[in-house]
Design a protein around this motif. Structure first.
Motif, PDB file in Angstrom:
ATOM      1  N   ASN A   1       0.822  -1.205   0.000  1.00 22.17           N
ATOM      2  CA  ASN A   1       0.000   0.000   0.000  1.00 22.17           C
ATOM      3  C   ASN A   1       0.862   1.263   0.000  1.00 22.17           C
ATOM      4  N   LEU A   2       1.983   1.213   0.701  1.00 19.57           N
ATOM      5  CA  LEU A   2       2.900   2.350   0.721  1.00 19.57           C
ATOM      6  C   LEU A   2       3.465   2.613  -0.672  1.00 19.57           C
ATOM      7  N   ILE A   3       3.863   1.553  -1.361  1.00 22.55           N
ATOM      8  CA  ILE A   3       4.404   1.703  -2.714  1.00 22.55           C
ATOM      9  C   ILE A   3       3.334   2.243  -3.662  1.00 22.55           C
ATOM     10  N   LEU A   4       2.112   1.755  -3.527  1.00 23.26           N
ATOM     11  CA  LEU A   4       1.016   2.223  -4.371  1.00 23.26           C
ATOM     12  C   LEU A   4       0.772   3.714  -4.174  1.00 23.26           C
ATOM     13  N   MET A   5       0.724   4.151  -2.926  1.00 28.61           N
ATOM     14  CA  MET A   5       0.512   5.572  -2.641  1.00 28.61           C
ATOM     15  C   MET A   5       1.686   6.415  -3.129  1.00 28.61           C
ATOM     16  N   ARG A   6       2.887   5.912  -2.931  1.00 27.85           N
ATOM     17  CA  ARG A   6       4.086   6.654  -3.372  1.00 27.85           C
ATOM     18  C   ARG A   6       4.078   6.845  -4.880  1.00 27.85           C
ATOM     19  N   ASN A   7       3.781   5.779  -5.623  1.00 30.08           N
ATOM     20  CA  ASN A   7       3.736   5.882  -7.079  1.00 30.08           C
ATOM     21  C   ASN A   7       2.648   6.853  -7.531  1.00 30.08           C
TER      22      ASN A   7
ATOM     23  N   LEU B   1      -6.435  15.417  -5.171  1.00 26.58           N
ATOM     24  CA  LEU B   1      -6.170  14.782  -6.455  1.00 26.58           C
ATOM     25  C   LEU B   1      -5.947  13.275  -6.326  1.00 26.58           C
ATOM     26  N   SER B   2      -5.772  12.807  -5.101  1.00 26.99           N
ATOM     27  CA  SER B   2      -5.420  11.400  -4.875  1.00 26.99           C
ATOM     28  C   SER B   2      -6.564  10.590  -4.269  1.00 26.99           C
ATOM     29  N   MET B   3      -7.783  11.094  -4.350  1.00 26.17           N
ATOM     30  CA  MET B   3      -8.903  10.399  -3.720  1.00 26.17           C
ATOM     31  C   MET B   3      -9.108   8.971  -4.233  1.00 26.17           C
ATOM     32  N   PRO B   4      -8.915   8.690  -5.543  1.00 29.50           N
ATOM     33  CA  PRO B   4      -9.020   7.284  -5.974  1.00 29.50           C
ATOM     34  C   PRO B   4      -8.033   6.373  -5.251  1.00 29.50           C
ATOM     35  N   ALA B   5      -6.774   6.823  -5.130  1.00 25.21           N
ATOM     36  CA  ALA B   5      -5.767   6.010  -4.441  1.00 25.21           C
ATOM     37  C   ALA B   5      -6.079   5.907  -2.953  1.00 25.21           C
ATOM     38  N   VAL B   6      -6.516   7.019  -2.344  1.00 21.90           N
ATOM     39  CA  VAL B   6      -6.844   7.010  -0.923  1.00 21.90           C
ATOM     40  C   VAL B   6      -8.003   6.059  -0.643  1.00 21.90           C
ATOM     41  N   ALA B   7      -9.040   6.104  -1.483  1.00 23.66           N
ATOM     42  CA  ALA B   7     -10.196   5.214  -1.293  1.00 23.66           C
ATOM     43  C   ALA B   7      -9.806   3.754  -1.475  1.00 23.66           C
ATOM     44  N   THR B   8      -8.970   3.476  -2.475  1.00 26.45           N
ATOM     45  CA  THR B   8      -8.556   2.098  -2.742  1.00 26.45           C
ATOM     46  C   THR B   8      -7.711   1.542  -1.604  1.00 26.45           C
ATOM     47  N   VAL B   9      -6.713   2.298  -1.174  1.00 19.70           N
ATOM     48  CA  VAL B   9      -5.847   1.832  -0.092  1.00 19.70           C
ATOM     49  C   VAL B   9      -6.623   1.721   1.213  1.00 19.70           C
ATOM     50  N   SER B  10      -7.566   2.628   1.443  1.00 20.67           N
ATOM     51  CA  SER B  10      -8.416   2.531   2.641  1.00 20.67           C
ATOM     52  C   SER B  10      -9.209   1.239   2.620  1.00 20.67           C
ATOM     53  N   LEU B  11      -9.729   0.880   1.444  1.00 21.53           N
ATOM     54  CA  LEU B  11     -10.475  -0.373   1.319  1.00 21.53           C
ATOM     55  C   LEU B  11      -9.568  -1.565   1.572  1.00 21.53           C
TER      56      LEU B  11
END
Length: 288
Positions: free
Chosen positions: A153-159, A190-200
């Protein structure tokens, strides 16, 4: 032109059939569990294929919902899932934003050390000793703090953060915005898709987690729902939990009713995150 149209129609037909078959294969286990949970024991044992119940009874659900431990476990799972997701997202977001900056001193070395943990870990015994020395044994924090940040999840958010144009941040900085302000006012919206996905990802993983509770939780009142479910499925502890022999006699129905109760929250929450899921899982994964 006609051949192209026929080929396109054939592809659409085959694609639809394949997807329908995959959907049936995916959904049938849920349907089977539900049917068995509302079917009398004698009827459910008469066949291994459960499509439609001939006799409907909600006795298993009535017994399950009357167990006090179920509600205690539900409360623990909800509290732990909410707190763990919140803490994990804060920690992951801050770490990912810092690591996304090329100007971070030693950033590559730090990232290598983080990725290294995906291949090698300290082991169960060192983890147990750390939790014990920190005084988190037999508390909900033992189920939250040790796994607060997941490397993937950290790598996903970083990318994802790296895919945001630097010009936007520079513009905000020229307007007098600090780094925390840029993160909160520019990057996160701007990162709400990534935030929602990682939260899930975090929420589902925490909801389904039971091994940490097995290791660190002794007090039965702090059992999460999955540990209660494990006791019902593995140890056939339904009768022991309630002192009612009728629970034991219901056998499989009571177990399937427990499974259905445990998966309902995730099934209800997932549709709200679905529109972000694919976008968040793919954006930022491929660098230009």
């Amino acid at each position: 032109m006609n051949q192209v149209k026929h080929g396109s129609r054939l592809f659409d037909f085959v694609n639809t059939v394949v997807l329908l078959m995959l959907s049936l294969v995916t959904l049938y286990p849920f349907w089977d569990s539900f049917v068995v949970s509302i079917t009398p024991l004698k009827e459910s044992l008469s066949t291994s294929l459960h499509l439609f119940p001939r006799t409907v009874t909600f006795e298993a659900y009535r017994h399950i919902l009357s167990i006090k431990q179920l509600w205690l476990s539900y409360r623990t799972s909800v509290i732990v899932t909410v707190l763990a997701t919140l803490i994990s997202m804060i920690a992951t977001t801050l770490a990912a934003y810092a690591l996304s900056k090329k100007s971070l001193p030693g950033g590559r070395s730090i990232m290598f050390a983080i990725v290294f943990t995906m291949m090698f870990s300290g082991g169960i015994i060192p983890a147990y000793l750390v939790v014990k020395q920190l005084g988190m044994m037999n508390s909900i924090w033992a189920m939250i703090i040790p796994g607060a940040i997941h490397t993937y999840n950290l790598i996903l958010m970083r990318n994802f953060f790296e895919s945001i144009p630097e010009e936007l941040e520079e513009s905000a900085r020229l307007d007098g915005c600090s780094d925390p302000g840029i993160l909160i006012r520019v990057v996160l919206p701007l990162s709400m898709p990534a935030v929602a996905t990682v939260s899930l990802f975090y929420a589902v993983a925490q909801w389904n987690e039971f091994f940490t509770a097995v290791m660190y939780i002794v007090d039965q009142r702090l059992w999460p729902l999955q540990l209660f479910l494990r006791a019902m499925l593995m140890d056939n502890g339904a009768a022991a939990q309630t002192g009612d022999d009728s629970l034991f006699l219901m056998g499989k129905a009571i177990k399937m009713a427990t499974i259905m109760i445990s998966v309902i929250p995730v099934m209800l929450i997932y549709p709200f995150f679905q529109r972000y899921f694919v976008q968040g899982a793919t954006l930022g994964a491929v660098k230009e």
